[in-house]
Write a protein that holds these residues in place. Sequence first.
Motif: not given
Length: 386
Positions: A68, A186, A190-192, A226, A267, A305, A363
């Motif tokens: 991705d 699609h 969000g993340s985490q 996603g 992922l 981060r 990240y």
Amino acid sequence: MKGTFPLAKFQALRTPFYYYDTKVLRDTLDTIRTEAGHYEAYAVHYAIKANANPNVLAVIRESGLGVDCVSGGEIRAAVKAGFPASKIVFAGVGKSDWEINLALDHDIFCFNVESIPELEVINMLAAAKGRKARVAFRINPNVGAHTHANITTGLAENKFGISMEDMDRVIDIALGMSNVEFIGLHFHIGSQILDMGDFTALCNRVNELQEKLEARQIRIPYINVGGGLGIDYAHPNRQPVPDFKAYFATYHAHLKLRPYQTLHFELGRSVVGQCGSLIARVLYVKQGTNKQFAILDAGMTDLIRPALYQAYHKIENISSDLPVQTYDVVGPVCESSDVFGKAVDLNGVRRGDFMAIRSAGAYGEIMASVYNCRELPQGYTSDELG
Ligand code: LLP
């Protein structure tokens, strides 16, 4: 319990650097293959934004995942690493003309389109090349994820995607265009995300939208949900491989996939997060008025981060078995936010000790900057160090 690191090999390396444990990475990839493999129609793409280190990409490519991408640079990195263009999807709210042209030239699998103006440009550029671009629409499902505000993406207020109300209209526009082929939808919330209930909410929303499409006799072969699966930052040693079993099972239980459809995942963090650590050396131990500081040669330029998201990363003094003391662990950058952790319990710290800042594979290296004219950190895999 601390992680295990080849300290003798580290002696010769300039700090700070990223260290990637390829055993953890391969275990993670094997688990993804096994767990997604239970469901024939599931296809997993690696979200290359999480980490594009060429040696890490080489290991991921061996596992057969697609990619991705969110920029032309990422498409180039993926192609260079040997990923087949037929497994590349391309998202992003602001695709430049050159990036669209690059994707067309490689004949990537699908553009995940985020607006009507973008669709028009893709149609125009594809026409100029006598091509037909496969497109999916990124729909904003208005599903909240229980994560940090800066990394939730699926709410109506976020800049990403097309609203559900506009879905029918954009599909009609695409169906009327000669140089795009509309293949699917699609999403990315969000993340985490660690609460499977968030993914269930997305599944329910996808089911509703699918019914709307079916009522219009529109059949789409491609659904992409996603990424977003989180990792256990507090316990990188206890849980090095995220719970992919529960993740895929959640989609299997809740998303009504049609027999002619494939379900795609993107992922990032869950693939590479736990295999990476930022390795730094202690420059100084400084006594403050009420506390002591461990000052590292790594800073927010190497791993942003904590400063940007107030993210927690477990810190270990991997050179010391001395009794535990409490330190604020900070970097050398001229910003008060250049702090990796406050009141951290560490085995007694001395100048020169190696510190591992864990769960930094995602990240981390890719978000490094040269602020303060600092050098970018190198990345080494355990394969390379032998
Ligand atoms: N697909 C899309 C469309 C995305 O925007 C993202 C991440 C992913 C997939 C991969 O998500 P993951 O599986 O890694 O959660 N820099 C932040 C995270 C930003 C995520 C951006 N989008 C951090 O350090 O936490």
